[in-house]
Write an enzyme that holds these catalytic residues in place. Structure first.
Site, PDB file in Angstrom:
ATOM      1  N   CYS A 160       0.453  21.819  -3.351  1.00  0.00           N
ATOM      2  CA  CYS A 160      -0.280  22.101  -4.500  1.00  0.00           C
ATOM      3  C   CYS A 160      -1.429  23.130  -4.459  1.00  0.00           C
ATOM      4  O   CYS A 160      -1.211  24.381  -4.849  1.00  0.00           O
ATOM      5  CB  CYS A 160      -1.047  21.052  -5.137  1.00  0.00           C
ATOM      6  SG  CYS A 160       0.137  19.665  -5.644  1.00  0.00           S
ATOM      7  N   SER A 181      -1.025  23.980  -8.899  1.00  0.00           N
ATOM      8  CA  SER A 181      -1.175  22.550  -9.816  1.00  0.00           C
ATOM      9  C   SER A 181      -2.252  21.709  -9.503  1.00  0.00           C
ATOM     10  O   SER A 181      -2.299  21.408  -8.279  1.00  0.00           O
ATOM     11  CB  SER A 181       0.051  22.112  -9.970  1.00  0.00           C
ATOM     12  OG  SER A 181       0.317  20.835 -10.590  1.00  0.00           O
ATOM     13  N   CYS A 182      -2.944  21.212 -10.379  1.00  0.00           N
ATOM     14  CA  CYS A 182      -4.040  20.270  -9.756  1.00  0.00           C
ATOM     15  C   CYS A 182      -4.271  19.245 -10.934  1.00  0.00           C
ATOM     16  O   CYS A 182      -4.584  19.285 -12.121  1.00  0.00           O
ATOM     17  CB  CYS A 182      -5.378  21.440 -10.063  1.00  0.00           C
ATOM     18  SG  CYS A 182      -7.077  20.354  -9.347  1.00  0.00           S
ATOM     19  N   ASP A 183      -4.044  17.989 -10.565  1.00  0.00           N
ATOM     20  CA  ASP A 183      -4.519  16.737 -11.092  1.00  0.00           C
ATOM     21  C   ASP A 183      -6.161  16.708 -11.084  1.00  0.00           C
ATOM     22  O   ASP A 183      -6.835  16.401 -10.116  1.00  0.00           O
ATOM     23  CB  ASP A 183      -3.982  15.775 -10.382  1.00  0.00           C
ATOM     24  CG  ASP A 183      -4.490  14.146 -10.995  1.00  0.00           C
ATOM     25  OD1 ASP A 183      -5.521  14.114 -11.623  1.00  0.00           O
ATOM     26  OD2 ASP A 183      -3.836  13.392 -10.536  1.00  0.00           O
ATOM     27  N   ASN A 191      -9.633  18.808  -3.193  1.00  0.00           N
ATOM     28  CA  ASN A 191      -9.457  20.094  -3.129  1.00  0.00           C
ATOM     29  C   ASN A 191     -10.716  20.965  -3.040  1.00  0.00           C
ATOM     30  O   ASN A 191     -10.846  21.838  -2.324  1.00  0.00           O
ATOM     31  CB  ASN A 191      -8.726  20.651  -4.410  1.00  0.00           C
ATOM     32  CG  ASN A 191      -7.244  20.042  -4.503  1.00  0.00           C
ATOM     33  OD1 ASN A 191      -6.946  19.734  -5.559  1.00  0.00           O
ATOM     34  ND2 ASN A 191      -6.498  19.620  -3.609  1.00  0.00           N
ATOM     35  N   HIS A 221      -4.816  19.956 -15.123  1.00  0.00           N
ATOM     36  CA  HIS A 221      -4.511  19.075 -16.077  1.00  0.00           C
ATOM     37  C   HIS A 221      -4.970  17.666 -16.105  1.00  0.00           C
ATOM     38  O   HIS A 221      -5.417  17.595 -14.971  1.00  0.00           O
ATOM     39  CB  HIS A 221      -2.809  19.051 -16.076  1.00  0.00           C
ATOM     40  CG  HIS A 221      -2.301  18.776 -14.647  1.00  0.00           C
ATOM     41  ND1 HIS A 221      -1.832  19.466 -14.097  1.00  0.00           N
ATOM     42  CD2 HIS A 221      -2.204  17.573 -14.144  1.00  0.00           C
ATOM     43  CE1 HIS A 221      -1.294  19.269 -12.460  1.00  0.00           C
ATOM     44  NE2 HIS A 221      -1.521  17.889 -12.808  1.00  0.00           N
ATOM     45  N   ILE A 222      -5.049  17.061 -16.967  1.00  0.00           N
ATOM     46  CA  ILE A 222      -5.361  15.720 -16.986  1.00  0.00           C
ATOM     47  C   ILE A 222      -4.454  14.851 -17.485  1.00  0.00           C
ATOM     48  O   ILE A 222      -3.892  15.135 -18.525  1.00  0.00           O
ATOM     49  CB  ILE A 222      -6.557  15.428 -17.761  1.00  0.00           C
ATOM     50  CG1 ILE A 222      -7.861  16.063 -17.290  1.00  0.00           C
ATOM     51  CG2 ILE A 222      -6.957  13.899 -18.107  1.00  0.00           C
ATOM     52  CD1 ILE A 222      -8.983  16.407 -18.401  1.00  0.00           C
ATOM     53  N   ALA A 282      -0.353   9.506 -10.230  1.00  0.00           N
ATOM     54  CA  ALA A 282       0.969   9.746 -10.743  1.00  0.00           C
ATOM     55  C   ALA A 282       1.715  10.094  -9.594  1.00  0.00           C
ATOM     56  O   ALA A 282       1.296  11.112  -8.616  1.00  0.00           O
ATOM     57  CB  ALA A 282       1.228  10.906 -11.805  1.00  0.00           C
TER      58      ALA A 282
END
Length: 283
Positions: A160, A181-183, A191, A221-222, A282
């Protein structure tokens, strides 16, 4: 802390729903986020609107810098973040390249320390960068990247936060880190810590002053099952002032990082926070 909350609010207000094929869960998503961390003035970006645990993030960073390829290795140094991706990711469990329990494959630090060249030999990207910076050299390519599309099938997860680009201006070292990409509720806390600590640590072992760390995220994103906690709990809280990170001054080389450094060589002071929030993860 303010920029973190602004990003969270932006996702809540402007995000578009996208179904993530890997997890099967909908994500509220925005494209492009630019964060920066003031390492020079030790404004450590540890989340204060919920209790955050920085030592696991530091341990994970140390595992990357050592080139670890097993969740067991990460557990041994105090980090359990790879247990699920190594052992519960169905696509990886079905992959014939998986070598058994806890195997992560050729991901993250393996690429950073042992990138396979066409002739079969291996390139240690991190050592090259550390050697150059220690000599005061910046060839405009002081880059460590974990992103190797030719070997994605050999690992449990694409990286990521995938590339770290160091820049030297005089005796001040800067870092620009790139993330595909980042949760945001869960991953961004890790991060941010790692970007900050990586610059501070590399500056220390190469004999330079740290400047700023720049963090560029493409897909922020959430997850749908995180939204209520973020919108109705975390974003309602007032942040506290940033704490400070203190690194053991006896850490002086890459060899030290490889051999004896632990998460306990990193201490945070002045940390105030709200109660924990348990966000779902997830796989």
């Amino acid at each position: 802390m303010k920029q973190y909350l602004q990003l969270c609010q932006r996702i809540v207000d402007e995000g578009v729903w996208v179904k993530n094929e890997r997890t099967g869960i909908n994500c509220l998503t925005v494209i492009n986020a630019d964060l920066e961390y003031d390492v020079a003035n030790n404004q450590f970006p540890l989340i204060t609107t919920r209790k955050s645990y920085y030592k696991s993030a530091i341990a994970e960073l140390l595992g990357y810098l050592r080139g670890y390829n097993s969740a067991a290795q990460f557990r041994d140094i105090g980090c359990k973040t790879w247990d699920a991706n190594a052992n519960e990711n169905q696509a990886w469990l079905n992959n014939p390249n998986r070598k058994g329990e806890d195997d992560m494959g050729r991901v993250y630090g393996v690429q950073g320390r042992s990138w396979q060249k066409p002739d079969g030999s291996h390139l240690d990207q991190l050592k090259k960068v550390i050697n150059n910076l220690s000599k005061g050299i910046d060839d405009r390519g002081e880059i460590v990247t974990f992103y190797n599309p030719g070997e994605f099938e050999l690992g449990c997860l694409r990286p990521c936060m995938h590339t770290h680009n160091f820049s030297l201006l005089g005796d001040t070292l800067y870092l620009t880190s790139y993330q595909r990409s980042c949760d945001v509720p869960l991953g961004l806390n890790f991060n941010q810590i790692q970007c900050f600590a990586l610059l501070a640590l590399v500056a220390q072992i190469t004999g330079h002053k740290p400047g700023k760390a720049y963090h560029k995220i493409v897909n922020a994103h959430i997850y749908e099952n995180q939204l209520e906690l973020m919108r109705d709990v975390q974003l309602k809280r007032e942040p506290f002032p940033s704490p400070q990170l203190h690194i053991n001054p006896e850490i002086k080389s890459l060899e030290d990082i490889e051999t004896w450094v632990s998460k306990d060589d990193f201490i945070v002071s002045g940390y105030q926070c709200h109660d924990p929030i348990k966000y779902p993860f997830a796989v």
